[in-house]
Write an enzyme that holds these catalytic residues in place. Structure first.
Site, PDB file in Angstrom:
ATOM      1  N   HIS A 154      33.552  47.222  44.497  1.00  0.00           N
ATOM      2  CA  HIS A 154      34.148  47.838  43.670  1.00  0.00           C
ATOM      3  C   HIS A 154      35.121  47.727  43.258  1.00  0.00           C
ATOM      4  CE1 HIS A 154      29.699  49.989  44.505  1.00  0.00           C
ATOM      5  NE2 HIS A 154      29.681  50.002  43.086  1.00  0.00           N
TER       6      HIS A 154
ATOM      7  N   LYS B  33      37.655  53.693  41.968  1.00  0.00           N
ATOM      8  CA  LYS B  33      36.206  54.164  42.748  1.00  0.00           C
ATOM      9  C   LYS B  33      36.470  54.593  44.006  1.00  0.00           C
ATOM     10  CE  LYS B  33      31.069  54.253  44.595  1.00  0.00           C
ATOM     11  NZ  LYS B  33      30.195  54.212  43.564  1.00  0.00           N
TER      12      LYS B  33
END
Length: 271
Positions: free
Chosen positions: A159, A163
């Protein structure tokens, strides 16, 4: 005869996901944006939600309180933080609203709280709203039953650098699906990263590896590896819109449901 559109509110309206949700609501005729909420003190209070999202005026001003817009929506869509989502779910339970929760990173106690709220409130909660990811979970179940006892299983996810939780909720769900199919307890067989002299791999474990880099939207792979062959099941998201569209689909479905705790597998008819 066309039914009335589902009226939704979006929390975290000024965030990356919030703006994408506003855009998705604008695009879908079955959805009507009734409210967009930001935290108190935000400089964006009063700004038109559509203009903030770059899709043109929608005549919905960003507000700092659900109480101020209680009559303007029926379903809340929440992609915020675990702590904020608990507060929002409590508010929905007290005010007769349904809620779609896309937040990840809940601990066990928080999940239990949400389950308790679902006794009086319709709730869809899923770590990933993308249709493709939910189909992937079904494929993982099949692969685990056929190959799981004979292969080394690894889950790799990536990600963007912002995140906050790791592994991702989607990766953990992948592990849960595989572990359940194999009759294992994920809490006992999960291995989160490796370092140093680890010794020979235990085939009963499910390994997790996490990447955080740049602007990766979301990439997840489950690997079933044996000597001489391996199968990889991968989902790659290139836009947050895939999650937003799934959330809108969940809201439309939830509008017709009784109180209960549902997931995207039920929304999509995959159960």
């Amino acid at each position: 005869m066309m039914s009335e559109p589902v009226r939704v509110a979006i929390t975290g309206g000024s965030g990356r996901m919030g703006r994408t949700l506003i855009e998705a609501a604008r695009q879908q005729p079955s959805i009507l944006l009734g409210a967009a909420i930001e935290r108190a003190g935000s400089t964006l209070i009063g700004v038109d939600a559509g203009e903030l999202a770059g899709v043109g005026a929608m005549n919905v001003a960003i507000t700092d309180s659900l109480d101020k817009v209680v009559d303007d929506f029926d379903i809340l869509i929440d992609f915020t933080s675990p702590e904020a989502s608990i507060v929002h779910t409590d508010w929905c339970a007290r005010n007769g609203k349904a809620i779609v929760i896309g937040t990840t990173g809940f601990n066990h106690a928080q999940k239990e709280q949400i389950s308790a709220y679902s006794e009086s409130t319709p709730i869809v909660m899923a770590p990933n709203m993308a249709v493709g990811v939910n189909l992937m979970w079904k494929l993982l179940e099949v692969a685990a039953k056929v190959m799981g006892d004979y292969t080394d299983i690894e889950i790799i996810e990536g990600h963007h650098r912002y995140k906050k939780d790791a592994p991702s909720g989607t990766a953990l769900k992948m592990g849960e699906v595989i572990a359940e199919a194999l009759g294992r307890d994920l809490e006992k067989c999960a291995e989160y990263g490796r370092e140093g002299i680890t010794g020979e791999r235990d085939r009963e474990t499910i390994g997790f590896s996490t990447i955080r880099a740049g602007d990766l939207v979301g990439e997840h792979t489950a690997m079933f590896a044996d000597i001489g062959e391996r199968i990889e099941i991968t989902h790659k998201a290139s836009s947050r819109m895939t999650f937003a569209n799934g959330a809108m689909r969940a809201a439309s479905w939830l509008a017709e449901e009784d109180p209960g705790l549902y997931d995207m597998q039920q929304v999509l008819g995959l159960n």
